[in-house]
Design a protein around this motif. Structure first.
Motif, short mmCIF file in Angstrom:
data_model
loop_
_atom_site.label_atom_id
_atom_site.label_comp_id
_atom_site.label_asym_id
_atom_site.label_seq_id
_atom_site.Cartn_x
_atom_site.Cartn_y
_atom_site.Cartn_z
N ARG A 103 0.99 -1.07 -0.07
CA ARG A 103 -0.16 -0.02 0.17
C ARG A 103 0.94 1.15 0.11
N ILE A 104 0.51 2.16 -0.67
CA ILE A 104 1.07 3.61 -0.77
C ILE A 104 0.10 4.62 -0.07
N TYR A 105 0.70 5.36 0.74
CA TYR A 105 0.02 6.37 1.64
C TYR A 105 0.85 7.71 1.43
N SER A 106 -0.10 8.79 1.34
CA SER A 106 0.75 10.01 1.58
C SER A 106 1.34 10.44 2.73
N MET A 107 2.00 11.15 2.84
CA MET A 107 2.71 11.65 4.20
C MET A 107 1.45 11.93 5.28
N GLN A 108 0.41 12.45 4.57
CA GLN A 108 -0.64 12.93 5.66
C GLN A 108 -1.56 11.66 6.11
N GLY A 109 -1.31 10.58 5.62
CA GLY A 109 -1.64 9.19 5.98
C GLY A 109 -2.94 8.70 4.90
N ARG A 110 -3.09 9.62 3.84
CA ARG A 110 -4.42 9.03 2.83
C ARG A 110 -3.87 7.84 2.09
N LEU A 111 -4.51 7.01 1.87
CA LEU A 111 -4.39 5.73 1.07
C LEU A 111 -4.37 6.16 -0.18
N LEU A 112 -3.29 6.03 -0.92
CA LEU A 112 -3.38 6.34 -2.42
C LEU A 112 -3.50 5.11 -3.52
N GLN A 113 -2.70 4.03 -3.23
CA GLN A 113 -3.20 2.56 -3.89
C GLN A 113 -2.79 1.66 -3.19
N LYS A 114 -3.57 0.21 -3.37
CA LYS A 114 -3.16 -0.80 -2.79
C LYS A 114 -3.33 -1.85 -3.79
N LYS A 115 -2.25 -2.75 -3.83
CA LYS A 115 -2.32 -3.82 -4.63
C LYS A 115 -1.74 -5.25 -3.94
N ARG A 116 -2.24 -6.28 -4.69
CA ARG A 116 -1.96 -7.61 -4.06
C ARG A 116 -0.77 -8.22 -5.05
N GLY A 117 0.13 -9.11 -4.69
CA GLY A 117 0.88 -9.77 -5.42
C GLY A 117 2.06 -9.87 -5.26
N GLN A 118 3.16 -10.39 -6.01
CA GLN A 118 4.78 -10.49 -5.54
C GLN A 118 5.61 -9.36 -6.54
N PHE A 119 5.12 -8.85 -7.38
CA PHE A 119 5.73 -8.02 -8.25
C PHE A 119 4.66 -6.87 -8.64
#
Length: 94
Positions: A50-66
């Motif tokens: 998961r990628i979050y902004s520095m303010q704590g907002r979720l930007l993207q979430k992905k599943r997998g190994q690559f």
């Protein structure tokens, strides 16, 4: 004298057991790389990232190994679940 030698052998066996247990749960296979404005996250034991902004907002979430994340310039937080543990990295694109 026998008690001391026996005690040292037990101590060495315990230390070796702890070191082997830590090596087994080590997340050294987790790699983070950049390709232009793309963040590439890889691990054979990764479940999701998961990628979050520095303010704590979720930007993207992905599943997998690559996984690949397209990012703009800025600072982000990367959370990846690898081998049952959550690995946190600070990502900065200039």
């Amino acid at each position: 004298m026998k008690k001391i030698v026996f005690g040292l052998l037990i101590y060495v066996a315990l230390v070796i057991g702890v070191v082997c247990a830590e090596a087994k749960t080590n997340n050294d296979t987790f790699t983070v790389r950049f390709r232009e404005n793309t963040l590439v996250v890889m691990s054979t034991q990764m479940e999701e990232a998961r990628i979050y902004s520095m303010q704590g907002r979720l930007l993207q979430k992905k599943r997998g190994q690559f996984l690949e994340f397209d990012l703009d310039r800025g600072t982000y937080r990367l959370y990846a679940k690898v081998n049952g543990d959550t690995v946190v990295r600070r990502i900065e694109l200039r």
